[in-house]
Scaffold this motif. Structure first.
Motif, PDB file in Angstrom:
ATOM      1  N   TRP A 275       0.739  -0.967   0.159  1.00 44.34           N
ATOM      2  CA  TRP A 275       0.326  -0.458  -0.160  1.00 44.34           C
ATOM      3  C   TRP A 275       0.928   0.987   0.146  1.00 44.34           C
ATOM      4  O   TRP A 275       0.672   2.392  -0.930  1.00 44.34           O
ATOM      5  N   GLY A 276       1.644   1.261   0.653  1.00 47.29           N
ATOM      6  CA  GLY A 276       3.122   2.097   0.875  1.00 47.29           C
ATOM      7  C   GLY A 276       3.889   2.904  -0.075  1.00 47.29           C
ATOM      8  O   GLY A 276       3.368   3.574  -0.997  1.00 47.29           O
ATOM      9  N   ARG A 277       3.851   1.754  -0.766  1.00 51.61           N
ATOM     10  CA  ARG A 277       4.603   2.010  -2.073  1.00 51.61           C
ATOM     11  C   ARG A 277       3.658   2.393  -4.213  1.00 51.61           C
ATOM     12  O   ARG A 277       3.921   3.092  -4.038  1.00 51.61           O
ATOM     13  N   VAL A 278       2.189   1.870  -3.760  1.00 55.07           N
ATOM     14  CA  VAL A 278       1.252   2.756  -4.548  1.00 55.07           C
ATOM     15  C   VAL A 278       1.118   3.741  -4.279  1.00 55.07           C
ATOM     16  O   VAL A 278       0.967   4.576  -5.164  1.00 55.07           O
ATOM     17  N   ILE A 279       1.124   4.284  -3.033  1.00 50.38           N
ATOM     18  CA  ILE A 279       0.705   5.471  -2.463  1.00 50.38           C
ATOM     19  C   ILE A 279       1.582   6.723  -2.576  1.00 50.38           C
ATOM     20  O   ILE A 279       1.628   7.622  -3.393  1.00 50.38           O
ATOM     21  N   THR A 280       3.159   6.307  -2.447  1.00 54.74           N
ATOM     22  CA  THR A 280       3.801   6.605  -2.691  1.00 54.74           C
ATOM     23  C   THR A 280       4.082   7.401  -4.170  1.00 54.74           C
ATOM     24  O   THR A 280       4.545   7.919  -5.494  1.00 54.74           O
ATOM     25  N   MET A 281       3.481   5.953  -5.029  1.00 55.64           N
ATOM     26  CA  MET A 281       3.647   5.986  -7.168  1.00 55.64           C
ATOM     27  C   MET A 281       2.762   7.240  -7.175  1.00 55.64           C
ATOM     28  O   MET A 281       3.253   8.357  -8.015  1.00 55.64           O
ATOM     29  N   LEU A 282       1.373   6.956  -6.530  1.00 54.54           N
ATOM     30  CA  LEU A 282       0.153   7.949  -6.833  1.00 54.54           C
ATOM     31  C   LEU A 282       0.813   9.655  -6.583  1.00 54.54           C
ATOM     32  O   LEU A 282       0.221  10.520  -7.004  1.00 54.54           O
ATOM     33  N   GLN A 283       1.359   9.845  -5.448  1.00 53.82           N
ATOM     34  CA  GLN A 283       2.524  11.130  -4.797  1.00 53.82           C
ATOM     35  C   GLN A 283       2.719  11.432  -5.478  1.00 53.82           C
ATOM     36  O   GLN A 283       2.769  12.526  -6.140  1.00 53.82           O
ATOM     37  N   ASP A 284       4.058  10.529  -6.514  1.00 52.44           N
ATOM     38  CA  ASP A 284       5.092  11.255  -7.344  1.00 52.44           C
ATOM     39  C   ASP A 284       4.306  11.616  -8.351  1.00 52.44           C
ATOM     40  O   ASP A 284       4.885  12.275  -8.389  1.00 52.44           O
ATOM     41  N   ALA A 285       3.633  11.369  -9.168  1.00 55.70           N
ATOM     42  CA  ALA A 285       2.368  11.511  -9.866  1.00 55.70           C
ATOM     43  C   ALA A 285       1.705  12.867 -10.252  1.00 55.70           C
ATOM     44  O   ALA A 285       0.594  13.675 -10.473  1.00 55.70           O
ATOM     45  N   LYS A 286       1.610  13.036  -8.415  1.00 48.39           N
ATOM     46  CA  LYS A 286       1.171  14.483  -8.505  1.00 48.39           C
ATOM     47  C   LYS A 286      -0.523  14.071  -8.049  1.00 48.39           C
ATOM     48  O   LYS A 286      -0.975  14.990  -8.515  1.00 48.39           O
ATOM     49  N   LEU A 287      -0.877  12.743  -7.709  1.00 47.20           N
ATOM     50  CA  LEU A 287      -2.975  12.227  -8.062  1.00 47.20           C
ATOM     51  C   LEU A 287      -3.119  12.861  -6.301  1.00 47.20           C
ATOM     52  O   LEU A 287      -4.373  12.789  -6.289  1.00 47.20           O
ATOM     53  N   ILE A 288      -2.365  12.651  -6.005  1.00 50.22           N
ATOM     54  CA  ILE A 288      -2.315  12.937  -3.821  1.00 50.22           C
ATOM     55  C   ILE A 288      -1.225  12.992  -3.398  1.00 50.22           C
ATOM     56  O   ILE A 288      -0.400  13.296  -3.636  1.00 50.22           O
ATOM     57  N   THR A 289      -1.851  13.475  -2.070  1.00 50.56           N
ATOM     58  CA  THR A 289      -0.864  13.738  -1.022  1.00 50.56           C
ATOM     59  C   THR A 289      -0.788  13.359   0.019  1.00 50.56           C
ATOM     60  O   THR A 289      -2.109  12.996   0.301  1.00 50.56           O
TER      61      THR A 289
END
Length: 276
Positions: free
Chosen positions: A145-159
């Motif tokens: 989960w932390g892995r995909v959350i990091t990817m989404l944050q890097d893509a600027k979709l979430i923080t």
């Protein structure tokens, strides 16, 4: 006659060195096997990589025996119960969680490769195509989960909330979600590919080993791709007291060799990257 006899004599001497007493040509001597190392591994790509390492380890006098497991529970159980000397199937956060939750006395003996995770989609080609309220499918493997959350944050979709440890982040740690993404994270990792093929979500996170089974390549097909400096490298795990065992060190050296790197690069073409 003198010259001819000399030529014949040289030929006979040369032949003497090429044959043994029984007249048979000398054969290459196989390396002497002095030690055995048993390693538990997932089928793909771990066991395949170990098969390539087997002859290289034999040259060092070590017989590599590979025990293949079909799940993510038994390899650590087998290591704890001394059924194998080491295992090769898990990334670092998963190993650390297993140690914490099950009190295993294990150590990370060395990182070998990264299986790049990516978000795939049948309806989204680029980030700009992601619509408000899009559905994001993630597996029920909490260590990812932390892995995909990091990817989404890097893509600027979430923080995520300030101070969150991304390796341990959950979806409750998301603070800013401007596109109102809807997260579903109750699917077994092995059937994420089925969800993708059935177009059950707008973005579907799939581990590289499963993605490869249906011909997906993160670099070519991923909408969001894991970075090369990800901490989710797959490692050789041992019991702590065996971390510096000479057989384990020899295995790590072989898995970092030029031959193994070339094999991984040629076979998986970017789906799996080698960790130095």
């Amino acid at each position: 006659m003198g010259v001819s006899f000399g030529v014949i004599a040289v030929a006979v001497v040369g032949l003497f060195f090429l044959v043994g007493n029984n007249g048979e040509a000398k054969k290459e001597v196989a390396p002497t096997i002095k030690d055995t190392l048993t390693v538990g591994a997932s089928t793909t790509p771990h066991a395949e990589i170990l098969e390539q390492a087997k002859p290289l380890l034999a040259e060092k006098g070590i017989d590599l025996k590979i025990t293949v497991f079909q799940d993510f529970v038994l390899p650590n159980k087998a290591l704890a119960e001394k059924e194998v000397d080491a295992n090769y199937f898990q990334h670092i956060p998963y190993l650390e969680k297993e140690i914490k939750d099950k009190h295993y006395d294990f150590a990370n003996a060395g990182a070998i490769h990264l299986e790049k995770m990516a978000f795939y989609s049948k309806s989204v080609n680029k980030l700009d195509d992601i619509k408000d309220g899009a559905t994001v499918l993630v597996s029920n493997s909490q260590t990812d989960w932390g892995r995909v959350i990091t990817m989404l944050q890097d893509a600027k979709l979430i923080t995520v909330k300030e101070g969150t440890n991304l390796l341990e982040a959950t979806f409750d740690d998301i603070e800013y979600n401007p596109k109102n993404l809807k997260f579903k994270y109750d699917i077994d990792p092995a059937i994420m590919t089925t969800a993708y093929e059935n177009n059950e979500g707008d973005l579907i996170a799939i581990n590289a080993n499963f993605a490869e089974n249906i011909g997906l390549n993160p670099e070519k097909d991923g909408v969001i791709i894991e970075s090369n400096n990800s901490p989710y490298a797959n490692v050789i795990a041992t019991r702590t007291k065996d971390k510096d065992d000479k057989r384990v060190k020899a295995l790590i050296d072989v898995l970092h060799s030029k031959e193994i790197k070339e094999f991984i690069n040629e076979k998986w073409n970017g789906t799996i990257s080698v960790v130095d």
